[in-house]
Write a protein that holds these residues in place. Structure first.
Motif, PDB file in Angstrom:
ATOM      1  N   GLU A   1      -2.689 -12.458 -19.461  1.00 32.47           N
ATOM      2  CA  GLU A   1      -2.093 -13.674 -19.024  1.00 32.47           C
ATOM      3  C   GLU A   1      -0.551 -13.847 -19.619  1.00 32.47           C
ATOM      4  O   GLU A   1      -0.423 -13.969 -20.694  1.00 32.47           O
ATOM      5  CB  GLU A   1      -2.889 -14.795 -19.593  1.00 32.47           C
ATOM      6  CG  GLU A   1      -2.343 -16.314 -18.980  1.00 32.47           C
ATOM      7  CD  GLU A   1      -3.291 -17.300 -19.093  1.00 32.47           C
ATOM      8  OE1 GLU A   1      -3.152 -18.461 -18.601  1.00 32.47           O
ATOM      9  OE2 GLU A   1      -4.422 -17.325 -19.589  1.00 32.47           O
TER      10      GLU A   1
ATOM     11  N   ALA B   1      -3.035 -14.458  -9.912  1.00 30.86           N
ATOM     12  CA  ALA B   1      -2.884 -12.907  -9.884  1.00 30.86           C
ATOM     13  C   ALA B   1      -1.709 -12.110  -9.251  1.00 30.86           C
ATOM     14  O   ALA B   1      -1.248 -12.528  -8.140  1.00 30.86           O
ATOM     15  CB  ALA B   1      -3.970 -12.167  -9.720  1.00 30.86           C
TER      16      ALA B   1
ATOM     17  N   VAL C   1      -1.773 -12.178 -14.849  1.00 33.91           N
ATOM     18  CA  VAL C   1      -2.212 -13.364 -14.195  1.00 33.91           C
ATOM     19  C   VAL C   1      -1.284 -14.426 -14.837  1.00 33.91           C
ATOM     20  O   VAL C   1      -0.760 -14.228 -16.139  1.00 33.91           O
ATOM     21  CB  VAL C   1      -3.665 -13.711 -14.163  1.00 33.91           C
ATOM     22  CG1 VAL C   1      -4.609 -12.668 -13.731  1.00 33.91           C
ATOM     23  CG2 VAL C   1      -4.072 -13.812 -15.912  1.00 33.91           C
TER      24      VAL C   1
END
Length: 473
Positions: free
Chosen positions: A428, A355, A346
């Motif tokens: 992330e 995403a 993400v």
């Protein structure tokens, strides 16, 4: 409770999304037991699930190998069967192969009853024993049953609460969607994911409990507590869209997340066009064949297994469980070889969380392609797979030391798979992670994925689990 919820009509999709969001923010309830202690008590019950030779399944009222095909099937012709599959495709490194595959033509009900207590939605979950669960007992939907089960082909007792999903006017439907399961192991399987909200009193059986979505979110942080079927149903619930209040605080105003406005890197129209293009480009012929004609596999008294390297075998189990509709039985299970990985990258783009999903071609998909996670891989294959043949972004995810938002092992379907566990990983990435990605990949906002999840056959089962976990962080 978030601002402005009480200004919404709770009967509209907007109102439902706001109520679901309020439940996700509620992490304690007088209606719920000490869930971990309660579940541990259920796991101490005298259950048995023991691997046995496949040949011990074959008995007059049990399983048999069909004389003409060698398919492993139940004497009733119901439940499911193990058949052969011959696959040809123009996608990936391997363009042709044979394999066993599970064929379940019944559409199962995966149903959850919802009810409001103290102004907050709660969901009725069951502590259910499944023979292939790593910890035997996990939290499952209120009802998790094929039509063969709830029509009592097994001659057992009726599943509790099934009438809420088979009889009309028992409650108000919040979710009712057909969704797929593992396209690598099931042939065209689909289940009815349904949530029904009731207002009448619901008698509480001893193996069931009421939980808010916030409590469920906390349990998703634990290994092998929330089963796959509960995850897929809960993931179909609408979530309110985030906005900002005058003081900068989050205000969930219930905006449905299916707008085609360019609120992410791509509009929904662009995403659907890309997805249609992937479906059009890839060819997939996945033809059922007799199990005894499958190339590269062998059957002996113990199991059905690959002659060389492979990702799974077919084994037999003997089961005893006094809490189930039938107290003892034998059945085949698909046993994966090692731990799977389902990883999602993400990244914040323009202030919004996106995403990176992949158009995934699997032989059991109903329409060739579904949206899967960034990476899906059987980790036992890692050492023997050359770097140039490993999935894109796999090494990036495995080497991540920062930005790990979620990293928990969860079980897959314990009624069909034996100790099938997947490491669900969300990482992330920073601003240095390129927005330019290979043609099979696309960046989508979380809201866009939620919108697609409310329709059939867009998101794979692994992608739906990851989205649920991401939304409950």
């Amino acid at each position: 409770m978030p601002a402005r919820l009480n200004q919404l009509d709770v009967s509209t999709p907007v109102g439902i999304a706001a109520r679901v969001t309020a439940s996700a923010r509620t992490t304690a309830s007088r209606m719920s037991p000490d869930v971990e202690g309660w579940l541990d008590g259920k796991r101490r019950q005298p259950f048995e699930s023991t691997i046995i030779p496949l040949d011990e399944l074959t008995e007059p009222n049990g399983w048999r190998y069909a004389a003409d095909t060698g398919n492993l099937e139940h004497h009733s012709g119901r439940f499911f069967s193990v058949e052969g599959l011959h696959v040809r495709t123009n996608h990936g490194h391997v363009r042709e192969w044979w394999q066993p595959i599970l064929v379940q033509r019944d559409i199962a009900i995966l149903g959850i009853i919802a009810k409001e207590f103290d102004g907050v939605l709660h969901f009725l979950l069951q502590a259910k024993m499944e023979p292939g669960n790593a910890d035997l007992v996990q939290l499952s939907p209120t009802v998790q049953a094929t039509s063969s089960n709830y029509t009592q082909v097994h001659r057992g007792t009726r599943a509790p609460y099934v009438e809420y999903f088979t009889e009309p006017d028992r409650g108000r439907v919040l979710v009712d969607i057909l969704q797929s399961e593992q396209g690598a192991w099931f042939h065209l399987k689909r289940n009815r994911n349904v949530v029904v909200e009731v207002t009448d009193d619901v008698p509480l059986h001893e193996d069931f409990c009421w939980l808010t979505l916030g409590q469920i979110g906390r349990l998703l942080q634990r290994r092998n507590v929330m089963n796959m079927d509960a995850r897929t149903v809960l993931g179909c619930l609408p979530i309110a869209g985030p906005a900002r209040g005058p003081d900068g605080e989050d205000v969930y105003d219930g905006a449905p997340p299916d707008s085609t406005e360019p609120d992410g890197l791509h509009t929904m129209t662009e995403i659907l066009s890309w997805f249609t293009g992937r479906k059009s480009e890839y060819e997939l012929s996945a033809r059922l064949v007799p199990l005894n004609s499958v190339v590269g596999w062998r059957r002996d008294t113990e199991k059905i297994s690959p002659e060389g390297s492979g990702n799974f075998s077919i084994v037999g189990v003997r089961v005893n469980a006094r809490t189930r509709e039938v107290h003892s039985w034998k059945q085949p299970l698909l046993a994966p070889h090692g731990l799977g990985l389902a990883g999602l990258v993400v990244r914040r783009i323009g202030g919004r969380l996106h995403a990176l999903v992949r158009a995934e071609v699997l032989p059991g998909n109903r329409d060739t392609v579904e949206l899967g996670p960034t990476v899906r891989f059987m980790m036992d294959d890692y050492a023997g797979t050359p770097a140039e043949r490993r999935p894109e972004f796999l090494d990036h995810m495995l080497s991540a030391r920062q930005g790990v938002l979620y990293d928990v092992v969860q079980s897959e379907e314990g009624g069909r798979f034996h100790y099938a566990e997947t490491r669900y990983l969300v990482v992330e990435a920073g601003d240095d992670f390129s927005l330019r990605v290979p043609p099979d990949f696309a960046w989508m906002t979380v809201e866009q994925l939620l919108a697609l999840q409310r329709h059939s056959y867009y998101l794979s089962i692994e992608a739906r689990t990851l989205l649920l976990c991401l939304n409950n962080l």
